[in-house]
Scaffold this motif. Structure first.
Motif, PDB file in Angstrom:
ATOM      1  N   PHE A  24      -4.365   5.453   0.115  1.00 36.49           N
ATOM      2  CA  PHE A  24      -3.473   4.328   0.414  1.00 36.49           C
ATOM      3  C   PHE A  24      -2.566   4.633   1.601  1.00 36.49           C
ATOM      4  CE2 PHE A  24      -4.895   2.879  -3.717  1.00 36.49           C
ATOM      5  CZ  PHE A  24      -5.061   1.529  -3.473  1.00 36.49           C
ATOM      6  N   PHE A  25      -2.171   5.889   1.755  1.00 36.73           N
ATOM      7  CA  PHE A  25      -1.359   6.278   2.923  1.00 36.73           C
ATOM      8  C   PHE A  25      -2.141   6.015   4.210  1.00 36.73           C
ATOM      9  CE2 PHE A  25       0.571   9.550   5.758  1.00 36.73           C
ATOM     10  CZ  PHE A  25       1.864   9.066   5.734  1.00 36.73           C
ATOM     11  N   ALA A  26      -3.432   6.313   4.202  1.00 34.66           N
ATOM     12  CA  ALA A  26      -4.272   6.041   5.381  1.00 34.66           C
ATOM     13  C   ALA A  26      -4.338   4.547   5.674  1.00 34.66           C
ATOM     14  CB  ALA A  26      -5.671   6.607   5.161  1.00 34.66           C
ATOM     15  N   LEU A  27      -4.392   3.729   4.632  1.00 33.64           N
ATOM     16  CA  LEU A  27      -4.398   2.276   4.851  1.00 33.64           C
ATOM     17  C   LEU A  27      -3.091   1.804   5.476  1.00 33.64           C
ATOM     18  CD1 LEU A  27      -6.047   1.026   1.519  1.00 33.64           C
ATOM     19  CD2 LEU A  27      -7.130   1.319   3.766  1.00 33.64           C
TER      20      LEU A  27
ATOM     21  N   TYR B  93       0.826  -1.203   0.000  1.00 32.62           N
ATOM     22  CA  TYR B  93       0.000   0.000   0.000  1.00 32.62           C
ATOM     23  C   TYR B  93       0.866   1.261   0.000  1.00 32.62           C
ATOM     24  CZ  TYR B  93      -4.109  -2.884   1.077  1.00 32.62           C
ATOM     25  OH  TYR B  93      -5.122  -3.812   1.050  1.00 32.62           O
ATOM     26  N   LEU B  94       1.975   1.215   0.714  1.00 32.43           N
ATOM     27  CA  LEU B  94       2.876   2.363   0.732  1.00 32.43           C
ATOM     28  C   LEU B  94       3.442   2.626  -0.660  1.00 32.43           C
ATOM     29  CD1 LEU B  94       4.355   4.600   2.261  1.00 32.43           C
ATOM     30  CD2 LEU B  94       6.110   2.913   2.853  1.00 32.43           C
TER      31      LEU B  94
ATOM     32  N   VAL C 121       2.852   5.967  -2.907  1.00 31.99           N
ATOM     33  CA  VAL C 121       3.952   6.748  -3.483  1.00 31.99           C
ATOM     34  C   VAL C 121       3.794   6.860  -4.997  1.00 31.99           C
ATOM     35  CG1 VAL C 121       6.443   6.817  -3.859  1.00 31.99           C
ATOM     36  CG2 VAL C 121       5.550   6.264  -1.596  1.00 31.99           C
ATOM     37  N   ALA C 122       3.327   5.795  -5.643  1.00 37.69           N
ATOM     38  CA  ALA C 122       3.105   5.852  -7.091  1.00 37.69           C
ATOM     39  C   ALA C 122       2.028   6.888  -7.428  1.00 37.69           C
ATOM     40  CB  ALA C 122       2.713   4.469  -7.622  1.00 37.69           C
TER      41      ALA C 122
ATOM     42  N   THR D 234       6.575   5.667   8.501  1.00 43.32           N
ATOM     43  CA  THR D 234       5.824   5.642   7.250  1.00 43.32           C
ATOM     44  C   THR D 234       6.048   6.927   6.466  1.00 43.32           C
ATOM     45  OG1 THR D 234       4.151   4.236   8.251  1.00 43.32           O
ATOM     46  CG2 THR D 234       3.520   5.398   6.248  1.00 43.32           C
ATOM     47  N   TYR D 235       5.998   8.052   7.145  1.00 42.93           N
ATOM     48  CA  TYR D 235       6.186   9.323   6.451  1.00 42.93           C
ATOM     49  C   TYR D 235       7.614   9.467   5.941  1.00 42.93           C
ATOM     50  CZ  TYR D 235       5.543  14.066   4.989  1.00 42.93           C
ATOM     51  OH  TYR D 235       5.466  15.187   4.210  1.00 42.93           O
TER      52      TYR D 235
END
Length: 110
Positions: free
Chosen positions: A46-49, A6-7, A11-12, A59-60
């Motif tokens: 997706f970042f929230a997932l 998901y990360l 990013v994509a 993550t950030y």
């Protein structure tokens, strides 16, 4: 493992949105502007997932590091932007930081 997938998807989407931002010419072109909206909406979804599983700080750091490398490549490939030696060295250090986080930090594991 889903969190890292998901990360990468986030990013994509962010890379796509940022590239469209450059192409939109300050939101004066319709299709690239819609690409910005689509790209960033997908990125934050997706970042929230990812944040359901991985801690925000790590993550950030991964999001911004991987995204910066991809955006630099996008600028070079799509917009003819040049990178000097100092920029390349800095990008190399960012990549090294991403590797260190993933190989040696227990914070990045879930």
């Amino acid at each position: 493992m889903h969190a890292y997938l998901y990360l990468l998807i986030a990013v994509a989407f962010e890379t796509f949105g940022s590239s469209c931002l450059q192409a939109s010419r300050q939101f004066t072109r319709l299709w690239p502007t819609l690409g910005v909206i689509f790209g960033f909406a997908g990125a934050f979804w997706f970042f929230a997932l990812v944040l359901k599983t991985l801690p925000l700080g790590v993550t950030y750091a991964l999001w911004s590091g991987i995204g910066m490398v991809l955006i630099a490549g996008s600028g070079w490939l799509l917009f003819g932007q040049k990178l000097d030696a100092a920029a390349m060295a800095g990008i190399g250090l960012i990549v090294a930081g991403i590797v260190v986080i993933n190989l040696f930090s227990s914070t990045a594991r879930h």
